[in-house]
Design a protein around this motif. Structure first.
Motif, PDB file in Angstrom:
ATOM      1  N   THR A   1      30.173 -26.257  98.453  1.00  0.00           N
ATOM      2  CA  THR A   1      28.753 -26.116  98.815  1.00  0.00           C
ATOM      3  C   THR A   1      27.910 -25.908  97.566  1.00  0.00           C
ATOM      4  OG1 THR A   1      29.340 -25.120 100.947  1.00  0.00           O
ATOM      5  CG2 THR A   1      27.093 -24.797 100.162  1.00  0.00           C
ATOM      6  N   THR A   2      28.385 -25.045  96.681  1.00  0.00           N
ATOM      7  CA  THR A   2      27.672 -24.780  95.426  1.00  0.00           C
ATOM      8  C   THR A   2      27.531 -26.049  94.598  1.00  0.00           C
ATOM      9  OG1 THR A   2      28.538 -22.512  95.407  1.00  0.00           O
ATOM     10  CG2 THR A   2      27.657 -23.379  93.330  1.00  0.00           C
ATOM     11  N   LEU A   3      28.624 -26.786  94.457  1.00  0.00           N
ATOM     12  CA  LEU A   3      28.591 -28.015  93.666  1.00  0.00           C
ATOM     13  C   LEU A   3      27.739 -29.090  94.336  1.00  0.00           C
ATOM     14  CD1 LEU A   3      32.312 -28.249  92.457  1.00  0.00           C
ATOM     15  CD2 LEU A   3      30.302 -27.499  91.161  1.00  0.00           C
TER      16      LEU A   3
ATOM     17  N   VAL B   1      19.885 -23.282 103.095  1.00  0.00           N
ATOM     18  CA  VAL B   1      18.769 -24.060 102.552  1.00  0.00           C
ATOM     19  C   VAL B   1      17.625 -23.148 102.137  1.00  0.00           C
ATOM     20  CG1 VAL B   1      17.057 -25.835 103.070  1.00  0.00           C
ATOM     21  CG2 VAL B   1      19.403 -26.105 103.878  1.00  0.00           C
ATOM     22  N   GLY B   2      17.357 -22.127 102.943  1.00  0.00           N
ATOM     23  CA  GLY B   2      16.270 -21.210 102.616  1.00  0.00           C
ATOM     24  C   GLY B   2      16.529 -20.446 101.331  1.00  0.00           C
ATOM     25  N   THR B   3      17.739 -19.928 101.177  1.00  0.00           N
ATOM     26  CA  THR B   3      18.064 -19.178  99.959  1.00  0.00           C
ATOM     27  C   THR B   3      18.057 -20.083  98.742  1.00  0.00           C
ATOM     28  OG1 THR B   3      19.496 -17.749 101.294  1.00  0.00           O
ATOM     29  CG2 THR B   3      19.717 -17.589  98.911  1.00  0.00           C
ATOM     30  N   SER B   4      18.582 -21.282  98.898  1.00  0.00           N
ATOM     31  CA  SER B   4      18.617 -22.236  97.787  1.00  0.00           C
ATOM     32  C   SER B   4      17.215 -22.531  97.271  1.00  0.00           C
ATOM     33  CB  SER B   4      19.295 -23.541  98.233  1.00  0.00           C
ATOM     34  OG  SER B   4      19.278 -24.500  97.201  1.00  0.00           O
ATOM     35  N   ASN B   5      16.304 -22.824  98.159  1.00  0.00           N
ATOM     36  CA  ASN B   5      14.946 -23.156  97.745  1.00  0.00           C
ATOM     37  C   ASN B   5      14.153 -21.933  97.303  1.00  0.00           C
ATOM     38  OD1 ASN B   5      14.431 -26.186  98.264  1.00  0.00           O
ATOM     39  ND2 ASN B   5      15.512 -25.535 100.101  1.00  0.00           N
ATOM     40  N   ALA B   6      14.469 -20.777  97.873  1.00  0.00           N
ATOM     41  CA  ALA B   6      13.785 -19.553  97.459  1.00  0.00           C
ATOM     42  C   ALA B   6      14.137 -19.195  96.015  1.00  0.00           C
ATOM     43  CB  ALA B   6      14.152 -18.403  98.394  1.00  0.00           C
TER      44      ALA B   6
ATOM     45  N   LEU C   1      22.995 -21.995  92.849  1.00  0.00           N
ATOM     46  CA  LEU C   1      23.226 -20.555  92.938  1.00  0.00           C
ATOM     47  C   LEU C   1      22.645 -19.980  94.227  1.00  0.00           C
ATOM     48  CD1 LEU C   1      22.640 -19.329  89.272  1.00  0.00           C
ATOM     49  CD2 LEU C   1      24.762 -20.006  90.403  1.00  0.00           C
ATOM     50  N   GLY C   2      21.469 -20.465  94.614  1.00  0.00           N
ATOM     51  CA  GLY C   2      20.894 -20.021  95.880  1.00  0.00           C
ATOM     52  C   GLY C   2      21.779 -20.395  97.053  1.00  0.00           C
ATOM     53  N   ALA C   3      22.321 -21.614  97.022  1.00  0.00           N
ATOM     54  CA  ALA C   3      23.222 -22.047  98.092  1.00  0.00           C
ATOM     55  C   ALA C   3      24.488 -21.207  98.108  1.00  0.00           C
ATOM     56  CB  ALA C   3      23.567 -23.522  97.910  1.00  0.00           C
ATOM     57  N   ALA C   4      24.986 -20.832  96.913  1.00  0.00           N
ATOM     58  CA  ALA C   4      26.185 -19.999  96.839  1.00  0.00           C
ATOM     59  C   ALA C   4      25.948 -18.648  97.492  1.00  0.00           C
ATOM     60  CB  ALA C   4      26.601 -19.818  95.380  1.00  0.00           C
ATOM     61  N   LEU C   5      24.812 -18.018  97.174  1.00  0.00           N
ATOM     62  CA  LEU C   5      24.491 -16.734  97.799  1.00  0.00           C
ATOM     63  C   LEU C   5      24.377 -16.892  99.315  1.00  0.00           C
ATOM     64  CD1 LEU C   5      21.755 -15.279  95.385  1.00  0.00           C
ATOM     65  CD2 LEU C   5      24.207 -14.793  95.416  1.00  0.00           C
TER      66      LEU C   5
END
Length: 361
Positions: A104-106, A186-191, A274-278
């Motif tokens: 997912t991160t990659l 998606v929300g964390t990734s974009n945030a 990194l956002g997606a990882a979290l």
């Protein structure tokens, strides 16, 4: 790889059994990611500079940022490289959760790389279109959500936990679980991507939150601690603490180069991944609400953009002097370092509040 070697040697030398402990491998992951980043970081920055992979600056942004034009970007590749090597060395590669988080991160990193590439090659600060970003992010997020629901064999793996309450959990069906997972990833990734606008602003909160998630992952995957703390036990989730350690170590090392004045920027390849990882780690350990608490700075950054756009379309006026909100404080007279450090302090407080939910139930 090193874990497998240690397990093989442990058949004859019992002392090597110590490498089976997640806590030790988490610490080693932090140190390994740090060393890798420090070793390859300078060379990677020189390469980015030589290839003229410089950051494009928003024309409508603060004028003080114009001097940053040309600073090497796509430094998130350094973070991802360190994480991947560290995981291959210290993580249990038979653990499916490790592969879910890593892929997912990659995947989000690839989306960010394409976005950064278009910004650099075409000298267009907008990069990949918003529609294209959301399309590919949605594909990855829904695929991951579907897989996690498919492999779930206990209700605890899909229930939404309500913090501060010992036995309150909301059962989620397949549709609800997939939608929630999509929104979190998606929300964390974009945030995180929106927050990455000042030197060091996004990476340190990411490090702090990943450290907290390492604790959540460890206790969730430990049957004794989970029972004692009154949280659901999810088998094999504890291994994600090693991934969190790698993320924290790589992030701290990147901060060395990204602190003001930055030698390199993270770029979308770093921020989106990194956002997606979290996000995906939070979903697996079932702490979505806690992530909203700990990631309050990320939430505020994202909300400031949404409110600014919505209010301007409805009323033709702006709520903030500029969005994301860190630019608002800059235009109010705060220096860049003041904004960054104060947002770090806020994140530290929120992370401690999030960790308090482990016992306050």
């Amino acid at each position: 790889m090193l874990l497998l070697i240690a397990q093989w040697i442990a058949q004859d030398v019992r002392a090597f059994n110590v490498f089976n402990y997640i806590t030790l491998r988490t610490v080693l992951a932090v140190l390994t990611a740090l060393v890798i980043s420090f070793v390859i970081g300078p060379a990677m920055i020189r390469k980015l500079t030589a290839y003229k992979i410089g950051q494009s600056i928003r024309e409508d942004g603060p004028q003080s940022h114009l001097i940053k034009a040309g600073t090497p970007t796509m430094g998130g590749a350094l973070i991802l490289t360190s994480i991947v090597i560290t995981i291959l060395l210290w993580a249990d590669l038979t653990n499916r959760y490790i592969w879910v988080v890593l892929l997912t991160t990659l995947g989000f990193g690839v989306i960010g790389w394409v976005d950064d590439y278009r910004k650099v090659v075409h000298r267009n600060s907008k990069g990949l279109s918003a529609a294209a970003k959301f399309f590919w992010q949605s594909i990855i997020a829904f695929c991951v959500a579907g897989y996690l629901y498919w492999i779930a064999d206990t209700p605890e793996q899909t229930n939404m936990i309500v913090p501060f309450f010992k036995e309150v959990a909301i059962p989620l069906g397949m549709v609800s679980f997939m939608i929630l997972t999509y929104l979190v990833i998606v929300g964390t990734s974009n945030a995180v991507n929106l927050t990455d606008g000042l030197d060091g602003l996004a990476i340190m909160p990411t490090v702090m939150i990943s450290g907290a998630l390492a604790i959540f992952a460890y206790v969730t995957g430990h049957i004794v601690f989970a029972k004692y703390l009154g949280i659901p036990y999810i088998q094999n989730v504890g291994e994600l603490a090693v991934f969190c350690g790698a993320l924290a170590g790589a992030g701290l090392a990147f901060l060395w180069f990204n602190t003001y004045p930055a030698e390199v920027f993270m770029g979308d390849v770093g921020a989106l991944s990194l956002g997606a990882a979290l996000g995906i780690i939070t979903v697996i350990v079932r702490q979505e609400i806690v992530l909203v608490i700990m990631g309050g700075v990320f939430v505020a950054e994202a909300l400031s953009v949404m409110l600014q756009v919505a209010f301007f379309k409805l009323r033709g006026k702006r709520i903030f002097r500029m969005a994301p909100i860190h630019h608002h404080f800059e235009l109010k007279g705060w220096k860049e370092n003041q904004v960054v450090v104060r947002f770090w302090i806020i994140t530290l407080i929120l992370v401690l509040l999030g960790l308090s939910t482990l016992k306050l139930r």
